[in-house]
Enzyme design. Structure first.
Site, PDB file in Angstrom:
ATOM      1  CG  HIS A  57       6.401  -0.632   6.657  1.00  0.00           C
ATOM      2  ND1 HIS A  57       5.143  -1.198   6.746  1.00  0.00           N
ATOM      3  CD2 HIS A  57       7.135  -1.202   7.660  1.00  0.00           C
ATOM      4  CE1 HIS A  57       5.120  -2.077   7.731  1.00  0.00           C
ATOM      5  NE2 HIS A  57       6.317  -2.112   8.289  1.00  0.00           N
ATOM      6  CG  HIS A 109       2.779   2.721   3.722  1.00  0.00           C
ATOM      7  ND1 HIS A 109       3.477   3.124   4.844  1.00  0.00           N
ATOM      8  CD2 HIS A 109       2.672   1.374   3.827  1.00  0.00           C
ATOM      9  CE1 HIS A 109       3.759   2.071   5.597  1.00  0.00           C
ATOM     10  NE2 HIS A 109       3.292   0.989   4.993  1.00  0.00           N
ATOM     11  CG  MET A 126       3.159  -3.294  12.182  1.00  0.00           C
ATOM     12  SD  MET A 126       2.966  -2.567  10.546  1.00  0.00           S
ATOM     13  CE  MET A 126       1.973  -3.793   9.680  1.00  0.00           C
ATOM     14  CG  ASP A 129       3.775  -1.894   2.716  1.00  0.00           C
ATOM     15  OD1 ASP A 129       4.139  -1.647   3.879  1.00  0.00           O
ATOM     16  OD2 ASP A 129       2.639  -1.641   2.278  1.00  0.00           O
ATOM     17  CG  MET A 159       6.688  -7.041   2.594  1.00  0.00           C
ATOM     18  SD  MET A 159       5.106  -7.878   2.502  1.00  0.00           S
ATOM     19  CE  MET A 159       4.001  -6.580   3.072  1.00  0.00           C
ATOM     20  CB  SER A 215      -0.350   0.320   1.616  1.00  0.00           C
ATOM     21  OG  SER A 215       0.408  -0.795   1.189  1.00  0.00           O
ATOM     22  CG  ASP A 257       0.859  -0.579   7.615  1.00  0.00           C
ATOM     23  OD1 ASP A 257      -0.104  -0.871   6.883  1.00  0.00           O
ATOM     24  OD2 ASP A 257       2.053  -0.774   7.301  1.00  0.00           O
ATOM     25  CG  MET A 279       7.633  -5.068   6.959  1.00  0.00           C
ATOM     26  SD  MET A 279       6.011  -5.240   6.190  1.00  0.00           S
ATOM     27  CE  MET A 279       6.147  -4.002   4.886  1.00  0.00           C
TER      28      MET A 279
END
Ligand code: DX5
Ligand code: ZN
Length: 235
Positions: free
Chosen positions: A74, A36, A145, A38, A40, A11, A183, A76
């Site tokens: 990913h 990966h 998760m 992320d 957010m 990540s 994750d 979010m």
């Protein structure tokens, strides 16, 4: 469907963003399989990270440098629908999102598939796997998760192991090629136990990038090899 080849997915949340391209190049050269990524939004989760512009420039850098690894975005982000096309254009290979962040789960999975990408759903610790029931035909990845999303460096929530086993049964019953990803809080110390629960795709942020902050190009070799050794034990 039998378990697929194990993939280690660093990540980049725990990478050094000032040298993101180099960190990605080095960690893939050290034997990792997937990037990966992320995303957010300070709304669905209480943190703010990176978006499609960074994805695009990272992907361009990877192509230029010959770094061959899929980018696993990913998301979010709530609402998630509008941003899916941006990540598809930015070169993401997988897009996963949280069912709670989507008004139209089937439609959003369909948009990802129609763009030619692999699609997946992400399950928070308290989120039921029942969201999968009517959409298994559109799923290429199930992400469990093992922390509440928002930050790197949290502790692994052990209940995720039971959920992995339940998801593995659903995948096997479907007969489809679906990756099972974990994750949060995954490290050398617990990766074998996670694999034994049926996982084949292992996200690790602080467990990989937290191990080494020197600028030595080989700095990730040891931790990735230790993870591989642990995975071999879990076979
Ligand atoms: C958390 C993110 C994770 C995070 C994992 O919300 O989705 O990908 O970076 O970090 P570690 O491996 O440090 O728990
Ligand atoms: Zn993540």
């Amino acid at each position: 469907m039998a378990k697929q080849e194990n993939w280690i997915a660093p990540s980049i949340l725990s990478a050094d963003f000032a040298q993101l391209g180099t960190d990605v190049k080095d960690v893939i050269a050290a034997g990792a399989d997937v990037v990966h990524f992320d995303v957010m939004d300070n709304h669905y989760v209480p943190n703010l990270t990176i978006g499609p512009l960074v994805c695009e420039s990272l992907k361009n850098f990877m192509v230029k440098e010959g770094v061959n690894a899929p980018v696993d975005a990913h998301l979010m982000v709530k609402p998630v629908s509008r941003i899916i096309g941006d990540f598809a254009s930015a070169g993401a290979d997988f897009i996963t999102f949280h069912p709670e962040a989507s008004e139209h789960i089937d439609g959003d999975l369909g948009s990802i598939k129609n763009a030619g990408l692999k699609a997946g759903l992400v399950f928070n610790p308290a989120t039921s796997l029942s969201y999968l029931e009517h959409v298994m035909d559109k799923i290429d990845m199930i992400l469990i998760m093992s922390v509440n999303p928002g930050f790197g460096g949290q502790s692994f929530i052990p209940q995720a192991l039971e959920k992995l086993k339940a998801a593995r049964q659903l995948i096997d019953a479907s007969g489809r090629d679906i990756r099972l990803e974990i994750d949060g809080g995954v490290k050398v110390e617990n990766i074998a136990e996670v694999a034994a629960a049926g996982c084949d795709t292992f996200v690790s942020g602080s467990g990989i990038f937290g191990k080494a902050n020197a600028s030595d190009a080989n700095r990730y070799d040891t931790v990735i090899q230790q993870m591989r050794d642990e995975l071999a034990k879990a076979k």
